[in-house]
Scaffold this active site. Structure first.
Site, PDB file in Angstrom:
ATOM      1  N   ASP A  66      -5.809 -14.860 -26.308  1.00  0.00           N
ATOM      2  CA  ASP A  66      -6.791 -14.109 -27.093  1.00  0.00           C
ATOM      3  C   ASP A  66      -6.316 -12.720 -27.489  1.00  0.00           C
ATOM      4  O   ASP A  66      -6.749 -12.190 -28.514  1.00  0.00           O
ATOM      5  CB  ASP A  66      -8.106 -13.981 -26.319  1.00  0.00           C
ATOM      6  CG  ASP A  66      -8.793 -15.317 -26.107  1.00  0.00           C
ATOM      7  OD1 ASP A  66      -8.303 -16.336 -26.629  1.00  0.00           O
ATOM      8  OD2 ASP A  66      -9.813 -15.338 -25.388  1.00  0.00           O
ATOM      9  N   GLU A  73       3.667 -23.704 -33.530  1.00  0.00           N
ATOM     10  CA  GLU A  73       2.859 -24.181 -32.404  1.00  0.00           C
ATOM     11  C   GLU A  73       3.432 -25.436 -31.750  1.00  0.00           C
ATOM     12  O   GLU A  73       2.800 -25.977 -30.834  1.00  0.00           O
ATOM     13  CB  GLU A  73       1.430 -24.488 -32.885  1.00  0.00           C
ATOM     14  CG  GLU A  73       0.734 -23.361 -33.621  1.00  0.00           C
ATOM     15  CD  GLU A  73       0.231 -22.256 -32.706  1.00  0.00           C
ATOM     16  OE1 GLU A  73       0.027 -22.538 -31.501  1.00  0.00           O
ATOM     17  OE2 GLU A  73       0.060 -21.121 -33.189  1.00  0.00           O
ATOM     18  N   HIS A 114     -12.410 -17.732 -32.727  1.00  0.00           N
ATOM     19  CA  HIS A 114     -11.115 -18.389 -32.535  1.00  0.00           C
ATOM     20  C   HIS A 114     -10.986 -19.690 -33.327  1.00  0.00           C
ATOM     21  O   HIS A 114     -11.978 -20.331 -33.676  1.00  0.00           O
ATOM     22  CB  HIS A 114     -10.816 -18.582 -31.053  1.00  0.00           C
ATOM     23  CG  HIS A 114     -10.938 -17.316 -30.271  1.00  0.00           C
ATOM     24  ND1 HIS A 114     -11.124 -17.274 -28.906  1.00  0.00           N
ATOM     25  CD2 HIS A 114     -10.922 -16.004 -30.667  1.00  0.00           C
ATOM     26  CE1 HIS A 114     -11.210 -16.019 -28.487  1.00  0.00           C
ATOM     27  NE2 HIS A 114     -11.093 -15.230 -29.549  1.00  0.00           N
ATOM     28  N   ASP A 155      -8.551 -22.316 -32.545  1.00  0.00           N
ATOM     29  CA  ASP A 155      -7.757 -23.391 -31.949  1.00  0.00           C
ATOM     30  C   ASP A 155      -8.565 -24.571 -31.417  1.00  0.00           C
ATOM     31  O   ASP A 155      -8.003 -25.451 -30.751  1.00  0.00           O
ATOM     32  CB  ASP A 155      -6.813 -22.855 -30.867  1.00  0.00           C
ATOM     33  CG  ASP A 155      -7.456 -21.870 -29.916  1.00  0.00           C
ATOM     34  OD1 ASP A 155      -8.662 -21.600 -30.049  1.00  0.00           O
ATOM     35  OD2 ASP A 155      -6.747 -21.361 -29.027  1.00  0.00           O
ATOM     36  N   ASN A 214      -8.858 -28.511 -27.592  1.00  0.00           N
ATOM     37  CA  ASN A 214      -8.041 -27.316 -27.398  1.00  0.00           C
ATOM     38  C   ASN A 214      -6.854 -27.688 -26.503  1.00  0.00           C
ATOM     39  O   ASN A 214      -6.913 -27.576 -25.283  1.00  0.00           O
ATOM     40  CB  ASN A 214      -8.907 -26.213 -26.771  1.00  0.00           C
ATOM     41  CG  ASN A 214      -8.206 -24.884 -26.704  1.00  0.00           C
ATOM     42  OD1 ASN A 214      -7.524 -24.581 -25.734  1.00  0.00           O
ATOM     43  ND2 ASN A 214      -8.379 -24.083 -27.734  1.00  0.00           N
ATOM     44  N   HIS A 230      -4.926 -24.508 -24.642  1.00  0.00           N
ATOM     45  CA  HIS A 230      -4.299 -23.592 -25.599  1.00  0.00           C
ATOM     46  C   HIS A 230      -4.758 -22.167 -25.349  1.00  0.00           C
ATOM     47  O   HIS A 230      -3.952 -21.229 -25.342  1.00  0.00           O
ATOM     48  CB  HIS A 230      -4.629 -24.021 -27.036  1.00  0.00           C
ATOM     49  CG  HIS A 230      -3.789 -23.362 -28.079  1.00  0.00           C
ATOM     50  ND1 HIS A 230      -4.241 -22.308 -28.834  1.00  0.00           N
ATOM     51  CD2 HIS A 230      -2.520 -23.617 -28.504  1.00  0.00           C
ATOM     52  CE1 HIS A 230      -3.290 -21.938 -29.683  1.00  0.00           C
ATOM     53  NE2 HIS A 230      -2.238 -22.712 -29.508  1.00  0.00           N
ATOM     54  N   CYS A 231      -6.048 -21.995 -25.098  1.00  0.00           N
ATOM     55  CA  CYS A 231      -6.598 -20.661 -24.828  1.00  0.00           C
ATOM     56  C   CYS A 231      -5.990 -20.033 -23.576  1.00  0.00           C
ATOM     57  O   CYS A 231      -5.705 -18.832 -23.539  1.00  0.00           O
ATOM     58  CB  CYS A 231      -8.110 -20.736 -24.632  1.00  0.00           C
ATOM     59  SG  CYS A 231      -9.051 -21.384 -26.010  1.00  0.00           S
ATOM     60  N   ASP A 253      -8.979 -11.036 -32.755  1.00  0.00           N
ATOM     61  CA  ASP A 253      -8.363 -11.624 -31.573  1.00  0.00           C
ATOM     62  C   ASP A 253      -7.138 -12.422 -32.004  1.00  0.00           C
ATOM     63  O   ASP A 253      -7.119 -13.040 -33.077  1.00  0.00           O
ATOM     64  CB  ASP A 253      -9.339 -12.560 -30.853  1.00  0.00           C
ATOM     65  CG  ASP A 253     -10.451 -11.821 -30.126  1.00  0.00           C
ATOM     66  OD1 ASP A 253     -10.498 -10.575 -30.202  1.00  0.00           O
ATOM     67  OD2 ASP A 253     -11.283 -12.496 -29.480  1.00  0.00           O
TER      68      ASP A 253
END
Length: 347
Positions: A108, A9, A227, A229, A286, A331-332, A179
């Protein structure tokens, strides 16, 4: 040369997909939407308001995504964007029918691991065909030598959901469902959140897909909802940002216990449009790591910015005004496709 190459990441970002808010909507209320997204907010699925988001929300968000794309381009990052789609179009299988959601969060539904990109078996029926938004890109990545996998399409029958169950138990183990945003990459270690958006069979399928090179770490009782994150955020090797309302000594993943853990400070509540927000105030953590010394962070989260700077991180302060409304931060709303380093890390 494979255009897909991501091991973690934090390595320097080379190519990224930035989502779009065009046409975003709350899908038709069905058992999947109720169980995964709204079971704690409404007594029945009939109460869930569905339909297009307000034009103002979509216009402002698209402008802010354009700014994000432009700033990343200035940093030398190749930015890819999906085109518009009609999310009001009907999606139908022999078991159910619904309409679409949005292409705001490429994180996602697509998971990049090494030189492989995976279409994941998403938990919401409305996202069943979401990968079509990226089909041209997937074909291009495949032509470059990338490995392209698609998880078995789940049936997502009513038996897949238990909306009356406690949070964290509303997605059953009928079939592999998860996801991509339930996964974080730490070199050859993959953190997998077992929650209402990722079940145990999903972790088992992912392990079989990535093979013995990788270890999938199913994390239970870490965060019940969707999720990971905004719960755990890797910043660089040995340094991780955690959500103090979710992560503690008992549930910290074992392979991260030797890392320096910095606790996210209290965040500014940025508000939302509509009756209910799509995510909590913790969406403020995020963030997108561009390289080990630089992250894109919500400009309104000044306490978090100061904390990151104290730990040697520079910050690119930008804004997604409606992140709580649409359900995604930086991030999403992005998917890192390629990062510079070729080394894999094993901790």
């Amino acid at each position: 040369m494979s255009l897909v190459s991501v091991h973690n990441e934090w390595d320097p970002l080379e190519e990224v997909i930035v989502g779009t808010a065009v046409g975003a909507r709350v899908p038709t209320a069905d058992r999947s939407v109720f169980a995964v997204e709204y079971a704690g907010d409404y007594e029945s699925q009939e109460q869930i308001p569905s339909g297009a988001y307000p034009d103002r929300v979509l216009k402002e968000t698209e402008e802010e995504l354009h700014v994000l794309a432009a700033e990343l381009t200035k940093l030398g990052v190749t930015v890819r964007r999906p085109g518009p789609r009609d999310h009001s179009a009907l999606i139908k299988t022999p078991d159910w029918e619904t309409d679409g959601f949005h292409d705001y969060c490429p994180r996602d539904g697509l998971l990049s691991v090494g030189q492989t990109i995976i279409e994941t078996p998403m938990a919401l029926r409305s996202r069943f065909l979401e990968s079509l938004a990226y089909k041209d890109l997937l074909l291009e990545y495949f032509a470059s030598g990338s490995r392209w996998l698609s998880a078995p399409k789940p049936r997502l029958t009513d038996d897949s959901y238990a909306p009356q169950a406690p949070a964290g138990e509303r997605l059953t183990d009928e079939e592999p469902v998860f996801d991509a945003a339930n996964v974080l990459r730490f070199g050859t270690d993959l953190l997998y959140l077992v929650s209402d958006s990722g079940n145990e069979l999903g972790a088992k399928w992912l392990q079989s897909a990535v093979g013995d090179t990788y270890t999938v770490h199913p994390c239970r009782k870490l965060y019940a909802s969707t999720h990971v994150d905004s719960t755990i955020v890797p910043l660089r090797p040995g340094l991780v940002l955690t959500n103090p309302s979710r992560v503690n000594d008992e549930n910290m993943p074992d392979f991260l216990r030797s890392w320096e853990n910095i606790t996210c400070p209290e965040l500014v509540d940025i508000g939302f449009t509509g009756d209910k927000p799509h995510c909590s105030v913790w969406i403020g953590m995020n963030l997108l790591v561009v390289r080990p010394d630089l992250a894109v962070v919500d400009r309104r989260q000044t306490a978090l910015i100061r904390l990151l700077e104290k730990h040697g991180m520079n910050v690119l302060p930008l804004q997604l005004t409606h992140s709580r409304t649409l359900g995604g931060g930086f991030h999403c709303a992005t998917l890192d496709v390629r990062r510079t380093a070729r080394e894999t890390y094993q901790f």
